[in-house]
Design an enzyme around this catalytic site. Structure first.
Site, short mmCIF file in Angstrom:
data_model
loop_
_atom_site.label_atom_id
_atom_site.label_comp_id
_atom_site.label_asym_id
_atom_site.label_seq_id
_atom_site.Cartn_x
_atom_site.Cartn_y
_atom_site.Cartn_z
N HIS A 181 -0.18 8.26 11.50
CA HIS A 181 0.40 7.09 10.84
C HIS A 181 -0.21 5.82 11.41
O HIS A 181 -0.96 5.85 12.39
CB HIS A 181 1.92 7.04 11.07
CG HIS A 181 2.70 7.95 10.17
ND1 HIS A 181 3.45 7.49 9.12
CD2 HIS A 181 2.83 9.30 10.17
CE1 HIS A 181 4.02 8.52 8.51
NE2 HIS A 181 3.67 9.63 9.14
N GLU A 228 1.16 7.22 15.98
CA GLU A 228 1.10 5.89 15.40
C GLU A 228 -0.06 5.11 16.00
O GLU A 228 -0.17 4.98 17.21
CB GLU A 228 2.41 5.13 15.68
CG GLU A 228 3.66 5.81 15.15
CD GLU A 228 3.98 5.41 13.72
OE1 GLU A 228 3.19 4.63 13.14
OE2 GLU A 228 4.99 5.88 13.19
#
Length: 1274
Positions: free
Chosen positions: A1064, A1149
């Site tokens: 992500h 992330e």
């Protein structure tokens, strides 16, 4: 009160004079004090004298253990003699003046407040009341009140409010008594109930009698009166009362007067008090209206502008700015509807939820539009007219505007999962194995025996994504690229020999299921859209001499004639039409690129020309044959890998166009091929039926070699931008409000003018820009398109700009952002790609933009778009930039674009690079709603032979399951995935060892439709796919449904992956970090009771992040979290952990901004760092293999040496504390005092003070590696 017994503190001499006097006072009974008034006067006078003259006596009375305060209060309560009472009040005043809050606290704790209030009531009943007594009582109450939390309630219950108000009315001219009364009223007014009561008694009007124009006299009195009025006006009732009595113009007049006369800036507090009153009264709608009618915007704008040069006056400027922004008339976005400009009809609309609500709204979007200044009467984006703006200053600076943000800013850890049942593994799968058996075909490697396989053959049998892509070509013309540069002809891939290359017209956008009709060419005098041509019916032969009799079999076995035969009458007419409607300008190689700025002109052909010294691409004007712009193909294979050239001769006037030399980047970008990219675009299906290719995607991106540091914020930049916005209201005649680009006008989104405006375009894959409005000569408001089947998620942008002027500063404002804060406030810049720079040999995205900031604006969000919340506003992301080249074409993007067609191109190139030692298989997992294929990759090492041992080892390798790009706007996830894939397909010893260690199953793009159509978060279903993992729909969420089915199949056959990781991007944090799942850490953070068996957990989930923190310079262990939140229970990470049973289930992330630790500290992140992160993740998996099963993995000595060197050279992360709960932002407060929510206290508290980081709350052993890892450290 019970009479206290006099006591002395240890160490205080019992013969102390003041204590002796207090003892005598204590022995006097209540009756004695009334009868022997003279004695009590003498005693209290002596005590007062001692306290006034000797500091030690004050300490003796107030020292711990002394009962002096009780004796004094008892005497005050019992005496009826005025002079004795005054003496005691003088004593208390002396005691409480020195010593700070502790002495006042002692006084309050002994019941002193109540005694004073009772005495005030008693004194008020005398006629006339003693002025000196009232003065002393109010002076004491003013000191005590702020320290007594229940002071307002006590005063109201005792009836003291009216006493003070009446005294105030009778003594408006008595300055000596007026000041303490106002001070007490100020404390009274802090209680909301008292405030309303005082307003009914006329105190608001009284304050306006006290407040007056500039005067050097009684400034302290005026300051207290303004504070009192400001507190009173926090009440909506009192604010309305002030508006009804026309006090708003009076406040503005007084403020102007003080601003004019206070030239030495000595009375800033009085001016600030006046602004606070205005701020509070404008919290209601009628107050804002009165402020506007009184010309308050102009008054505050002019006064604030004059204050700007004086830094110490910033509090005045900031408060004025907040008032003006609040009163700025709320506008709706200049759109006919907040629904997406593109419509996709879902096959099945959900019964409830946002999508169902969207479909229940009145029709809008594509089927109903009006111009900028003529909005529809019934639209879904309405301005809320309620009095919803009653926010205190703290609220105004800390409010959050987004549902997600509010979840992240809840006090405490409200979002942490506290239900232990949801933290335990799910007992059984909800799907029978017979239903999952169909997924066996995606795991051929688990049953492959390789019998009959020739290990010398360089290729294994695999399904080619390229051929699949070409088989799904959509029937539409493709313009390549948007910047008028057509690609060179290269060796055609199988089934890809045909192309349709048209000059740019007005592309039609029919529904996806409807093919565009063939429109006959109109008379040249009437402009019309170009006739769409079927891609599969176009044929470009390599030999131009044979083009007249060339026939091409189409994929469906039909035989079609060449374009000349199919459209015999279109050639000349279309050529004349193009010459008239479009402008084709080309130049010689080294000169300026005149005409690259797109004026709606057609594309140029690209010619690959071999040169011994310099590989270049020659861009020329198009060659029109039968109405089709074919590509000019050069001889040889100059630099671009082109082979088998055709005749360079041309027919018609286009050949006379000059040649543009473009360097070839094949050596720098081995996985990029412009021709192949175009082929992939043909198989990409978009809702708007895109027919153009953006130049950066066509030509590629070479990461710059220089560093790009985080942008240092200029002090006052937000304020200056806000004042420019306010000028729009004050000087409306200076505003153009000229629409220059509008997707809501499907027939002609690009609105031509006299050439004085920039030209915008976003009609290409992943593009997002809905509308551009020129507000000033060099300033543009930009509106982003919402995700399809949604009415929000405005964050991703990608658009083209042309027709700019060199040396001119342009300001761009994206006006419909939704998040309450952004990394644009903390050093992040936008990305720009210059065609001129690319032609000069620098094809790259670079960080650009000055004066960047992100703040709340005056555009109102409807309650529909704000999740039911009313009165919320959009945010503006503004940046300024200069263009270096005349007639350039530039692209701006939120982050480095990575399209679906780019992915297909990269996968095709990777397959071509495969060696005989690599097992690579490309499958199509499913088809998306939009008709695009979702690729699934399998990568591992081929077995050494067909022996049983080697085949067994091959089949029993642990599985690693990776996915990415479920959120289209998180393009950095694709760049990390690219780094992972390139490493896995590499030839290094580490890559070979990694392939031998694991079988990789990879879904590189979970949301192709969202990526293609320029969405930020959703798929075509209008839903966040990463919130659908619990119960995905095979119809609405096919990629999630089938990906989860793959994992369920693996769980059924006892082959659960060792690691699951979903890549992500994070828009509001720096560095790269991971989110994992832990029962123990979740329980600890939520403070729920749990049995010891529930907390038994292998700490191996921390191993991989720990290893990454040691070897990847961009990775931060301190930012990792392993807590399970309620709002994330339907995400991939949590569902795979709970339902599939993968202990190491992660979300990785990557920042969109940059790093604040490690080697890249202070730098913005680029594609090189992102790809490096993807490669480092692979190396960490190798180390994980060694740490978890050292005996089962064969470590050759060269591998150990390489890994050791790699580990030693990596930047060590200084902090790896076990942070388990990290909020969404981690930025420090600005040095600049800010005046709105997006830049105030939205950040996390200091990590050192964050209770979640308290080492006592998190046992130290959590930071250690698992037992297995500890035992096998190097």
């Amino acid at each position: 009160m019970n009479k206290p017994k006099m006591t002395t503190e240890k160490g205080v001499p019992s013969n102390s004079r003041v204590l002796m006097l207090l003892g005598q006072l204590e022995r006097m009974s209540g009756e004695a004090m009334m009868t022997d008034a003279e004695i009590s006067r003498q005693l209290t006078a002596k005590i007062l004298h001692l306290i006034q003259t000797q500091e030690k006596t004050r300490k003796e009375v107030m020292s711990k253990g002394s009962s002096g305060m009780e004796v004094i209060l008892s005497s005050l309560e019992n005496t009826r003699d005025l002079q004795t009472t005054l003496n005691i009040l003088y004593i208390l005043s002396e005691l409480l003046t020195v010593g700070g809050g502790r002495r006042v606290g002692v006084f309050v704790s002994k019941g002193g407040t109540g005694i004073l209030l009772k005495l005030l009531i008693t004194a008020s009943k005398e006629s006339p009341p003693s002025e000196e007594l009232m003065l002393q009582l109010h002076s004491l109450l003013a000191k005590v009140g702020p320290k007594d939390r229940k002071f307002g309630v006590k005063a109201r219950l005792n009836g003291a409010l009216n006493v003070t108000v009446n005294l105030l009315k009778q003594n408006l001219q008595n300055t000596k008594l007026l000041l303490p009364c106002l001070q007490v009223l100020r404390v009274y007014s802090t209680n909301s109930v008292n405030s309303i009561s005082l307003g009914k008694n006329g105190v608001v009007e009284l304050m306006f009698k006290v407040i007056g124009p500039y005067s050097k006299k009684n400034t302290s009195l005026l300051k207290v009166a303004l504070d009192t009025l400001g507190a009173l006006l926090k009440s909506k009732t009192n604010a309305r009362r002030a508006v009804d009595r026309a006090h708003v113009p009076a406040l503005l007049a007084v403020y102007q007067d003080w601003h004019r006369n206070d030239t030495r800036q000595r009375h800033m507090l009085i001016r600030k008090g006046l602004l606070v009153c205005l701020r509070n009264v404008t919290n209601i709608k009628v107050g804002r209206k009165a402020f506007i009618e009184a010309d308050g915007m102009r008054i505050l704008y002019n006064t604030s502008t004059e204050c700007l040069p004086v830094r110490t006056l910033d509090p005045l400027v900031n408060t004025s700015s907040l008032i003006m922004r609040k009163c700025f008339p709320k506008n709706r976005l200049p759109l006919p509807t907040i629904k997406s400009a593109f419509h996709y009809q879902l096959p099945n609309v959900p019964a409830g939820g946002p999508v169902a609500q969207l479909y229940s709204q009145p029709p809008g979007g594509r089927t109903s539009y009006q111009l900028y200044n003529k909005p529809l009467k019934k639209v879904d984006d309405v301005v809320d007219e309620s009095d919803d703006n009653e926010e205190t200053e703290a609220d105004a600076e800390n409010d959050t505007e987004n549902e997600e943000d509010e979840k992240d800013h809840r006090t405490g850890n409200d979002d942490i999962e506290t239900d232990l049942n949801k933290l335990r593994p799910k007992e059984s799968s909800s799907r029978p194995f017979e239903e999952l058996r169909v997924y066996e075909r995606f795991f051929l490697e688990l049953s492959e025996d390789f019998q009959g396989y020739n290990f010398d053959c360089p290729k294994t049998s695999s399904s080619s994504l390229l051929s699949l892509s070409l088989a799904n070509k959509s029937p539409r013309p493709i313009i390549v690229p948007t910047a008028q540069a057509l690609p060179p002809k290269r060796t055609p891939t199988p089934n890809s020999g045909e192309e349709s290359l048209l000059t740019k017209g007005q592309p039609t956008r029919p529904p996806p299921s409807v093919s565009p009709p063939h429109v006959p060419l109109p008379h040249p005098a009437v402009p019309a859209p170009l006739p769409p041509l079927e891609l599969d019916t176009i044929h470009l032969t390599k030999d131009q001499d044979k083009k007249d009799d060339a026939f091409t079999p189409s994929p469906d076995a039909r035989t079609t004639s060449p374009p000349q035969a199919r459209l015999p009458s279109q050639g000349a007419g279309l050529e004349q039409e193009l010459a008239r409607v479009f402008e084709n300008v080309v130049i010689e190689g080294e000169g300026p690129l005149n005409g690259v700025g797109r004026e709606g002109e057609g594309g140029r052909g690209v010619e690959a020309v071999g040169s011994p010294g310099n590989a270049t691409r020659h861009i020329q004007s198009p060659l029109l044959v039968g109405g089709i712009a074919t590509r000019r193909v050069g001889g040889g294979g100059g630099g671009g890998g082109s082979a088998g050239g055709s005749d360079c001769g041309s027919e018609g006037p286009e050949e006379e166009g000059a040649v543009l030399e473009v360097p070839d980047t094949a050596l720098l970008l081995p996985l990029h091929d412009p021709d192949l990219y175009v082929e992939m675009v043909k198989g990409t299906r978009s809702v708007p039926q895109y027919s153009e290719v953006a130049y950066p995607d066509y030509f590629g991106h070479v990461a710059p070699t220089f560093r790009e540091p985080l942008l240092e914020r200029v002090y006052g930049v937000q304020r200056s931008k806000i004042f420019q916005d306010i000028e729009r209201l004050i000087h409306p005649n200076d505003i153009l409000d000229k629409v220059v680009y509008d997707l809501d006008i499907p027939s002609c989104p690009v609105i031509d003018d006299d050439g004085e405006s920039l030209k915008f375009n976003s009609q290409f894959e992943s593009g997002n820009l809905r509308k551009a409005v020129q507000v000033r000569k060099y300033e543009y408001d930009l509106v982003l398109n919402s995700d399809i089947n949604s009415n929000h998620y405005h964050q991703w942008f990608y658009f083209e700009v042309s027709r700019m002027r060199v040396g001119t500063t342009y300001r761009f404002n994206i006006i419909n952002c939704e998040k309450s804060n952004s990394q644009f406030n903390y050093g992040m810049q936008v990305l720009m790609y210059s065609v001129q720079e690319a032609i000069g040999g620098r094809p790259r995205w670079v960080r650009t933009g000055e004066d960047i900031c992100y703040y709340k604006n005056h555009f109102s969000r409807s309650s529909i778009a704000a999740g039911g919340q009313k009165g919320k506003s959009y945010y503006t992301m503004t940046f300024s930039t200069n263009f270096s080249h005349k007639d350039d074409v530039c692209y701006f993007a939120y982050h480095y674009p990575y399209t679906y067609s780019t992915l297909k191109m990269h996968l095709s190139k990777l397959e071509a690079l495969r060696t005989p030692q690599i097992y690579l298989r490309q499958d199509v997992l499913c088809e998306t709603l939009g008709g695009n294929s979702c690729p699934l990759l399998t990568i591992t090492a081929m077995p050494e032979s067909t022996s049983n041992d080697h085949i067994c080892q091959f089949r029993n390798r642990p599985l690693i399951f990776l996915s990415a790009r479920v959120h289209p706007g998180e393009t950095n996830a694709s760049w990390v995935m690219k780094g992972t894939l390139e490493f896995l397909m590499g030839t290094s010893a580490l890559a070979h060892s990694l392939r031998e260690a694991y079988i990789f199953k990879i879904v590189p793009m979970l949301n192709p439709d969202g990526v293609i159509n320029g969405s930020h978060r959703c798929s075509l279903s209008g839903e966040d796919l990463n919130r659908q993992w619990q119960s995905p729909s095979a119809e609405l969420h096919p990629t999630i449904y089938h990906t989860k089915s793959l994992l369920q199949y693996l769980a059924h056959i006892q082959r659960t992956p060792l690691v699951f990781c979903d890549y992500h991007g994070h828009s509001r944090k720096k560095n790269v970090f991971m989110y994992g799942c832990s029962v123990k850490e979740t329980v600890w953070q939520s403070n729920i009771s749990a049995a010891s068996c529930d907390l038994h957990e292998d700490l191996g989930y921390r191993t991989l992040p720990k290893v990454l923190s040691q070897m990847a310079p961009a990775f931060s262990m301190a930012s990792c979290s392993f807590v399970v939140e309620r709002s994330k229970e339907s995400t991939a990470r949590v569902v795979v952990w709970r339902e599939i049973g993968v202990q190491r289930s992660y979300t990785m992330e990557s920042t969109l901004c940059g790093c604040d630790q490690g080697r890249y500290k202070g730098l913005q992140i680029g594609t090189r760092e992102l790809e490096e992160m993807g490669a480092q993740f692979c190396v960490a998996l190798l180390r994980l293999k060694r740490l978890t099963s050292p005996l089962g993995h064969r470590n050759h000595q060269h591998f150990l040496d390489v890994e050791s060197d790699l580990m030693e050279t990596r930047c060590k992360v200084a902090s790896s504390s076990p942070t388990t709960y990290v909020m969404d932002e981690d930025e420090p407060s600005f040095l600049e005092e800010v005046d709105y929510s997006a830049e105030s206290n939205d950040e996390d508290p200091d990590p050192d003070n964050d209770p979640g980081n308290d080492p006592q709350e998190n046992p130290v052993h959590l930071d250690q590696l698992s037992d297995t890892e500890t035992n096998h450290r190097d």
